[in-house]
Design a protein around this motif. Structure first.
Motif, PDB file in Angstrom:
ATOM      1  N   ARG A  35       0.816  -1.227   0.000  1.00 48.30           N
ATOM      2  CA  ARG A  35       0.000   0.000   0.000  1.00 48.30           C
ATOM      3  C   ARG A  35       0.850   1.279   0.000  1.00 48.30           C
ATOM      4  NH1 ARG A  35      -3.353  -3.815   2.791  1.00 48.30           N
ATOM      5  NH2 ARG A  35      -2.206  -3.745   4.715  1.00 48.30           N
ATOM      6  N   GLY A  36       1.964   1.238  -0.696  1.00 48.50           N
ATOM      7  CA  GLY A  36       2.792   2.426  -0.818  1.00 48.50           C
ATOM      8  C   GLY A  36       3.654   2.725   0.387  1.00 48.50           C
ATOM      9  N   GLY A  37       3.736   1.783   1.321  1.00 49.69           N
ATOM     10  CA  GLY A  37       4.561   1.979   2.503  1.00 49.69           C
ATOM     11  C   GLY A  37       5.072   0.655   3.009  1.00 49.69           C
TER      12      GLY A  37
END
Length: 73
Positions: A35-37
């Motif tokens: 999720r982008g992290g």
């Protein structure tokens, strides 16, 4: 009618790194890029996996728990 695609929400198939060694009988912890992290998950495996080794998530057993295997080198 649209159906939500939650494939981007699942950690299954993501690569992670062991931050707390995974023993044979209990959970360790992995940091997984999703999720982008990066998110931490309790992790189980059918064999012990040492700290800082790369793993792949093969199954999600709850919102914060996964089953992993060593990432092929």
């Amino acid at each position: 009618m649209s159906v939500a695609d939650d494939s981007a929400q699942s950690p299954v198939g993501a690569i992670g790194r062991v931050t707390v060694p995974i023993p044979a009988e209990g959970p360790g912890e992995v940091l997984v890029a999703v999720r982008g992290g990066s998110e931490a998950y309790a992790a189980w495996s059918d064999r012990p996996i040492g700290r800082n080794l790369r793993v792949i998530v093969v199954e999600s057993i709850s919102a914060r728990s996964v089953i992993v295997e060593p990432f092929p080198s």
